[in-house]
Design an enzyme around this catalytic site. Structure first.
Site, PDB file in Angstrom:
ATOM      1  N   SER A   7       0.833  -1.198   0.000  1.00 27.59           N
ATOM      2  CA  SER A   7       0.000   0.000   0.000  1.00 27.59           C
ATOM      3  C   SER A   7       0.865   1.244   0.000  1.00 27.59           C
ATOM      4  CB  SER A   7      -0.904   0.013   1.234  1.00 27.59           C
ATOM      5  OG  SER A   7      -1.549   1.266   1.345  1.00 27.59           O
ATOM      6  N   HIS A  30      -1.250  -1.363  -4.242  1.00 29.89           N
ATOM      7  CA  HIS A  30      -2.522  -0.988  -3.623  1.00 29.89           C
ATOM      8  C   HIS A  30      -2.554   0.516  -3.415  1.00 29.89           C
ATOM      9  CE1 HIS A  30      -6.152  -2.030  -1.341  1.00 29.89           C
ATOM     10  NE2 HIS A  30      -5.799  -1.078  -0.486  1.00 29.89           N
ATOM     11  N   ASP A  32      -4.818   3.588  -1.922  1.00 26.29           N
ATOM     12  CA  ASP A  32      -5.925   3.949  -1.030  1.00 26.29           C
ATOM     13  C   ASP A  32      -6.409   5.359  -1.342  1.00 26.29           C
ATOM     14  OD1 ASP A  32      -6.222   1.636   0.708  1.00 26.29           O
ATOM     15  OD2 ASP A  32      -4.223   2.117   1.432  1.00 26.29           O
ATOM     16  N   MET A  34      -9.119   8.131  -0.218  1.00 31.91           N
ATOM     17  CA  MET A  34     -10.001   8.505   0.893  1.00 31.91           C
ATOM     18  C   MET A  34     -10.508   9.925   0.688  1.00 31.91           C
ATOM     19  SD  MET A  34      -7.760   7.066   4.088  1.00 31.91           S
ATOM     20  CE  MET A  34      -6.793   5.555   3.942  1.00 31.91           C
ATOM     21  N   HIS A  63      -8.438   1.145  -4.113  1.00 35.79           N
ATOM     22  CA  HIS A  63      -9.421   0.958  -3.044  1.00 35.79           C
ATOM     23  C   HIS A  63     -10.105   2.291  -2.782  1.00 35.79           C
ATOM     24  CE1 HIS A  63      -9.951  -0.203   1.515  1.00 35.79           C
ATOM     25  NE2 HIS A  63     -11.098  -0.069   0.887  1.00 35.79           N
ATOM     26  N   MET A  65     -12.299   4.430  -0.792  1.00 32.85           N
ATOM     27  CA  MET A  65     -12.952   4.680   0.497  1.00 32.85           C
ATOM     28  C   MET A  65     -13.628   6.040   0.404  1.00 32.85           C
ATOM     29  SD  MET A  65     -10.086   3.133   3.075  1.00 32.85           S
ATOM     30  CE  MET A  65      -8.695   3.232   1.922  1.00 32.85           C
ATOM     31  N   MET A 136     -11.615  -5.869   5.334  1.00 29.46           N
ATOM     32  CA  MET A 136     -10.781  -5.007   6.158  1.00 29.46           C
ATOM     33  C   MET A 136     -10.589  -5.647   7.529  1.00 29.46           C
ATOM     34  SD  MET A 136     -10.017  -2.379   4.282  1.00 29.46           S
ATOM     35  CE  MET A 136      -9.317  -1.312   5.537  1.00 29.46           C
ATOM     36  N   GLY A 141      -9.370   4.033   6.953  1.00 34.49           N
ATOM     37  CA  GLY A 141      -9.137   5.454   7.133  1.00 34.49           C
ATOM     38  C   GLY A 141      -7.713   5.840   7.466  1.00 34.49           C
ATOM     39  N   PHE A 142      -6.974   4.937   8.122  1.00 35.42           N
ATOM     40  CA  PHE A 142      -5.605   5.257   8.510  1.00 35.42           C
ATOM     41  C   PHE A 142      -4.738   4.012   8.420  1.00 35.42           C
ATOM     42  CE2 PHE A 142      -8.225   8.390  10.655  1.00 35.42           C
ATOM     43  CZ  PHE A 142      -7.535   9.571  10.419  1.00 35.42           C
ATOM     44  N   GLY A 144      -1.275   1.733   9.608  1.00 40.76           N
ATOM     45  CA  GLY A 144      -0.552   1.447  10.835  1.00 40.76           C
ATOM     46  C   GLY A 144      -1.401   0.981  11.999  1.00 40.76           C
ATOM     47  N   ASP A 174      -6.826  -6.493   4.108  1.00 41.23           N
ATOM     48  CA  ASP A 174      -6.109  -5.225   4.277  1.00 41.23           C
ATOM     49  C   ASP A 174      -6.223  -4.785   5.728  1.00 41.23           C
ATOM     50  OD1 ASP A 174      -5.035  -2.695   4.153  1.00 41.23           O
ATOM     51  OD2 ASP A 174      -6.481  -1.915   2.698  1.00 41.23           O
ATOM     52  N   GLY A 175      -5.059  -4.581   6.382  1.00 42.59           N
ATOM     53  CA  GLY A 175      -5.054  -4.035   7.727  1.00 42.59           C
ATOM     54  C   GLY A 175      -4.208  -4.847   8.687  1.00 42.59           C
ATOM     55  N   GLY A 176      -3.087  -4.284   9.101  1.00 41.90           N
ATOM     56  CA  GLY A 176      -2.244  -4.950  10.081  1.00 41.90           C
ATOM     57  C   GLY A 176      -1.553  -6.203   9.579  1.00 41.90           C
ATOM     58  N   GLY A 196       1.192  -2.277   4.201  1.00 41.09           N
ATOM     59  CA  GLY A 196       1.731  -0.932   4.110  1.00 41.09           C
ATOM     60  C   GLY A 196       2.996  -0.779   4.906  1.00 41.09           C
ATOM     61  N   SER A 197       2.869  -0.574   6.214  1.00 41.46           N
ATOM     62  CA  SER A 197       4.041  -0.300   7.044  1.00 41.46           C
ATOM     63  C   SER A 197       4.993  -1.483   7.138  1.00 41.46           C
ATOM     64  CB  SER A 197       3.606   0.130   8.448  1.00 41.46           C
ATOM     65  OG  SER A 197       2.731  -0.825   9.028  1.00 41.46           O
TER      66      SER A 197
END
Length: 215
Positions: A7, A30, A32, A34, A63, A65, A136, A141-142, A144, A174-176, A196-197
Site C-alpha cells: 500500500s 494498492h 488507497d 479517501m 481501493h 474509500m 478489512m 481510514g488510517f 498502521g 487489508d489491515g495490520g 503498508g508499514s
C-alpha cells in the site's frame, strides 16, 4: 499463489516513483483513495493515480474509500486503475450495483470491500459478478492500525461463500498485515495481502515482500 499488494499509503510521497520501483517484486500495487467523508482522512485522487500509471506497469488495485463511488468509477478507470474496490457501506445497494456495472463497461476488474462491522452475507447480491472481495481487518481510514483478530472469522465466511458461488474470486485482506498475521489470514482463505508499514517500514522492501509471500 499468494499475491502481495504493498500500500502506497505508507510510502514517501515526496519520492513516490522511487518508492513504487522499490516494491516491484510485489504482484500488485494498492492505492488507497479517501475522501474525508466516508472515512476521516484525505489521501489522493484521480491525478495521482494517473501519475502512478505513467511510472509503472504494475497491476493497480485501487481501493475507493469514498461516498457514492459510482460518480468516479469511469474517471479512475481512465486514470489507469486495473481493479476498483467500492465499499458496500458507501452507498445504497442499487448504486453499488450501478458502480459495478460501470466498472464492467470500462473494462476494469470489479471488487467490493467490507468494513469490520459488515456481515459477510452483504456480498451475496454481487458475488457472482465479482473479481475480488476485500475484507478489512482494521477500520478503514488510517494506516498502521492493529490487526483485528476477530475478522479471521469474516474471512473464513467470505471464502466459504466464494467457494459456493464464485470459486475464481480473489479474497484480499487489508489491515495490520505483517509476517506474524499473514499466515493467519492465508489459513482463513485470503489470497491477496495488502501490506503498508510492514513493507515500506522495512529497510529491505524486497525481503519484506518475500517474507509475506512465504508466510
Amino acid at each position: 499463489m499468494i499475491k502481495i499488494a504493498p500500500s502506497i499509503l505508507s510510502a514517501d510521497f515526496a519520492h513516490l516513483s522511487r518508492e513504487i520501483r522499490e516494491v516491484s517484486a510485489a504482484d500488485w500495487l494498492h492505492v488507497d483513495v479517501m475522501d474525508g467523508a466516508f472515512v476521516p482522512n484525505l489521501t489522493i485522487g484521480i491525478p495521482v493515480v494517473q501519475s502512478i500509471r505513467a511510472c509503472t506497469d504494475m497491476f493497480l488495485d485501487v481501493h475507493l474509500m469514498i461516498e457514492k463511488p459510482v460518480r468516479y468509477i469511469e474517471a479512475f478507470a481512465r486514470a489507469g486503475a486495473d481493479l476498483l474496490s467500492v465499499h458496500l457501506e458507501a452507498d445504497h445497494p442499487t448504486r453499488i450495483a450501478e458502480a459495478l456495472k460501470v466498472m464492467g463497461d470500462c473494462g476494469v476488474k470489479k471488487a467490493v470491500a467490507l468494513r469490520p462491522i459488515t456481515s459477510p452475507n452483504a456480498i451475496l447480491p454481487y458475488l457472482e459478478e465479482l473479481d475480488m472481495v476485500l475484507v478489512m481487518t482494521v477500520e478503514p481510514g488510517f494506516g498502521g492500525q492493529a490487526f483485528m483478530e476477530h475478522q479471521l472469522e469474516t474471512i473464513r465466511q467470505v471464502r466459504a461463500l466464494m467457494e459456493r458461488y464464485n470459486p475464481g474470486c480473489h479474497l484480499e485482506v487489508d489491515g495490520g498485515i505483517a509476517p506474524k498475521t499473514a499466515p493467519l489470514v492465508i489459513e482463513a482463505g485470503a489470497d491477496v495481502l495488502v501490506a503498508g508499514s510492514s513493507v515500506y517500514g522495512a529497510s529491505d522492501r524486497t525481503a519484506a515482500i518475500q517474507a509475506l509471500r512465504g508466510a
